[in-house]
Design a protein around this motif. Structure first.
Motif, PDB file in Angstrom:
ATOM      1  N   HIS A  43     -23.686 -14.735 -67.264  1.00 30.86           N
ATOM      2  CA  HIS A  43     -24.144 -16.030 -67.787  1.00 30.86           C
ATOM      3  C   HIS A  43     -23.148 -16.556 -68.829  1.00 30.86           C
ATOM      4  CE1 HIS A  43     -26.750 -19.116 -69.512  1.00 30.86           C
ATOM      5  NE2 HIS A  43     -27.603 -18.909 -68.515  1.00 30.86           N
ATOM      6  N   PRO A  44     -22.860 -17.861 -68.829  1.00 32.90           N
ATOM      7  CA  PRO A  44     -21.875 -18.389 -69.790  1.00 32.90           C
ATOM      8  C   PRO A  44     -22.320 -18.329 -71.235  1.00 32.90           C
ATOM      9  CG  PRO A  44     -22.950 -20.198 -68.609  1.00 32.90           C
ATOM     10  CD  PRO A  44     -23.356 -18.922 -67.925  1.00 32.90           C
ATOM     11  N   GLU A  45     -23.616 -18.203 -71.492  1.00 34.79           N
ATOM     12  CA  GLU A  45     -24.097 -18.122 -72.865  1.00 34.79           C
ATOM     13  C   GLU A  45     -23.488 -16.932 -73.598  1.00 34.79           C
ATOM     14  OE1 GLU A  45     -26.146 -18.961 -76.389  1.00 34.79           O
ATOM     15  OE2 GLU A  45     -25.577 -20.178 -74.651  1.00 34.79           O
ATOM     16  N   LEU A 102     -25.781 -24.856 -60.611  1.00 36.45           N
ATOM     17  CA  LEU A 102     -24.414 -24.550 -60.193  1.00 36.45           C
ATOM     18  C   LEU A 102     -23.444 -24.683 -61.366  1.00 36.45           C
ATOM     19  CD1 LEU A 102     -24.194 -26.173 -56.645  1.00 36.45           C
ATOM     20  CD2 LEU A 102     -24.401 -23.752 -57.225  1.00 36.45           C
ATOM     21  N   ASN A 103     -23.713 -25.592 -62.291  1.00 36.97           N
ATOM     22  CA  ASN A 103     -22.854 -25.689 -63.475  1.00 36.97           C
ATOM     23  C   ASN A 103     -22.957 -24.441 -64.341  1.00 36.97           C
ATOM     24  OD1 ASN A 103     -21.652 -28.139 -62.924  1.00 36.97           O
ATOM     25  ND2 ASN A 103     -23.087 -29.341 -64.143  1.00 36.97           N
ATOM     26  N   VAL A 104     -24.142 -23.836 -64.401  1.00 35.30           N
ATOM     27  CA  VAL A 104     -24.270 -22.562 -65.114  1.00 35.30           C
ATOM     28  C   VAL A 104     -23.394 -21.511 -64.441  1.00 35.30           C
ATOM     29  CG1 VAL A 104     -25.864 -20.693 -65.717  1.00 35.30           C
ATOM     30  CG2 VAL A 104     -26.571 -23.082 -66.009  1.00 35.30           C
ATOM     31  N   TYR A 105     -23.436 -21.475 -63.113  1.00 37.86           N
ATOM     32  CA  TYR A 105     -22.556 -20.545 -62.394  1.00 37.86           C
ATOM     33  C   TYR A 105     -21.090 -20.851 -62.675  1.00 37.86           C
ATOM     34  CZ  TYR A 105     -19.414 -19.194 -58.667  1.00 37.86           C
ATOM     35  OH  TYR A 105     -18.316 -18.738 -57.988  1.00 37.86           O
ATOM     36  N   ARG A 106     -20.713 -22.124 -62.590  1.00 34.83           N
ATOM     37  CA  ARG A 106     -19.305 -22.503 -62.768  1.00 34.83           C
ATOM     38  C   ARG A 106     -18.803 -22.106 -64.150  1.00 34.83           C
ATOM     39  NH1 ARG A 106     -21.530 -27.844 -60.065  1.00 34.83           N
ATOM     40  NH2 ARG A 106     -20.885 -27.494 -57.880  1.00 34.83           N
TER      41      ARG A 106
END
Length: 470
Positions: free
Chosen positions: A408-410, A53-57
């Motif tokens: 994706h935040p990357e 969920l932190n990846v989503y956030r």
């Protein structure tokens, strides 16, 4: 092996609900949930689930910056790169790290080396994401509950700790363990070989960030790649279940119900529909929806939807696709990403290896989405895609990685390293004037942290760069 057993998922979800994450230093000195008594299994369940969920956030916070998404309203703060408050994202990152600190402590005490290794890998991931978003952050004083105003650690030193945590985690996973991980692990269901590959893949990710620094070593990146994922079956992901939807699915459902979100940037549409590049990409209809007229039309970042106020006049995330089905996985790290990291790291020294990795990354993502063999072959046959090892450029690699890392935040880390150099990526309309005509480089420290720990919070602007983004 992926965690797909529905009954186990539901039971695991119950553990998530019952064994709530302990409060971090952000709110209180004393933890009301008494994390010292939390079972290591429940902590692992919560940590694997909440890490996804932190990846989503983080992806939700940054997807407008890299022009995957755009706001239907003009001058939206996310679109124009305004200073926003990400207190919730900060809180959730630290809540998971607090639980991971407990896993590491309890594992060391009990000889549970596999829990220890997995905990160290997850700590490295959550810490690395936090540094990538904010720069200097508290860590060394964050989990002892002796202060509610922890000091901030230097972001470059914290990166050394990220790599050290990954190395320690991989090593501990390769030893005997007094306790075995199992269904309490939402990512790999206790598959230790998969955890080792995950640790190496993350090491390659964080090392490639340092490419512009004096400490960068392409061979070190490639060594990590060699120990990482070998196919899509290895991907680190959390699959959702009937009681809890994939959050991107919820965005799509909300949009159908006129709670507007998940509108697609014009930049992304035009990069895949044959406008910005010579060939139309068969992945586009598998990633986003069409207008009511069956067309792909994006929204210019910062400008809003203009003369198309009706729902259905622009492309959005829609329910039921790969990224937006109710039980779709959140992708934490993938084989496709790793192949593009390999391509970038090998480009200068071994163009042949870089080219093969670049093509493999495209194929891996297409296979993930279910692109037909005929469409995949046609796309790869286009000379603008299969240009040959001698003509492959960093621009080619980064463009295809940008597509494969959708939401994706990357990608924001890539965009900053690449100086936002994607073809036709322009500054949004109505750009935040404090950016002086430049793209955003970091998130502002959250209001919650400024109010609680203001004496220690560094003074920064949105243009100040993370240590590796120089």
């Amino acid at each position: 092996m992926k965690f797909k057993n529905k009954l186990s998922a539901i039971l695991g979800a119950s553990i998530v609900l019952m064994a709530s994450a302990c409060e971090s230093f952000l709110d209180v000195n004393e933890n009301p949930n008494n994390p010292e008594d939390a079972p290591i299994s429940g902590l692992m369940t919560n940590s694997t689930y909440e890490t996804a969920l932190n990846v989503y956030r983080a992806g939700s916070a940054t997807s407008n910056y890299v022009q995957y998404l755009a706001s239907p309203n003009p001058s939206s703060g996310s679109d124009i790169m305004d200073q926003l408050d990400f207190s919730g994202t900060w809180f959730n990152l630290y809540n998971v790290m607090t639980d991971l600190n407990e896993i590491i402590r309890k594992s060391e005490e009990s000889g549970a080396n596999h829990y220890l290794g997995a905990g160290q890998i997850l700590m490295a991931l959550n810490l690395g994401m936090t540094v990538d978003l904010f720069g200097d952050v508290p860590f060394s004083e964050s989990f002892n509950f002796e202060t509610v105003t922890p000091a901030y650690d230097d972001d470059q030193i914290l990166y050394d700790q990220v790599i050290s945590l990954l190395d320690q985690g991989i090593a501990n996973l390769q030893t005997e363990s007094a306790i075995s991980i199992g269904g309490d692990d939402f990512i790999f269901a206790g598959d230790i070989d998969s955890w080792i590959k995950f640790g190496n893949s993350l090491k390659a990710r964080f090392l490639i960030h340092t490419k512009g620094s004096s400490s960068y070593d392409a061979n070190e990146v490639l060594a990590a790649v060699s120990g990482g994922f070998t196919s899509n079956a290895d991907d680190a992901q959390v699959t959702f279940f009937e009681q809890r939807f994939n959050p991107w699915a919820q965005v799509a459902i909300n949009n159908e119900n006129l709670l507007l979100g998940g509108w697609i940037s014009e930049q992304f549409i035009e990069a895949l529909d044959g406008t910005s590049y010579p060939v139309a990409d068969p992945r586009l209809p598998l990633m986003v929806g069409t207008t009511d007229d069956g067309e792909f039309i994006g929204v210019p970042n910062g400008a809003g939807r203009g003369d198309a106020p009706e729902q259905g006049a622009r492309s959005t995330l829609i329910p039921g696709q790969f990224y937006t089905s109710e039980q779709s996985p959140i992708l934490i790290a993938t084989y496709a990403e790793l192949k593009f990291i390999e391509a970038e790291a090998a480009l200068d020294s071994d163009p042949g290896r870089a080219y093969e990795a670049y093509l493999s990354g495209i194929e891996a993502h297409m296979d993930m989405l279910g692109v037909s063999e005929e469409e995949k072959a046609a796309y790869l046959a286009d000379e603008s895609v299969s240009m040959g090892a001698g003509s492959l450029t960093l621009d080619d690699i980064m463009k295809e990685k940008w597509v494969a890392m959708f939401l994706h935040p990357e990608t924001w880390n890539d965009a900053r390293r690449f100086d936002y150099g994607y073809k036709d990526m322009t500054l949004p309309a109505n750009l935040n004037p404090n950016l002086n005509g430049n793209f955003i480089r970091r998130l502002a420290y959250p209001d919650s942290e400024v109010s609680r720990n203001g004496d220690n919070v560094p003074e920064v602007t949105l243009l100040d760069r993370i240590w590796w983004d120089q």
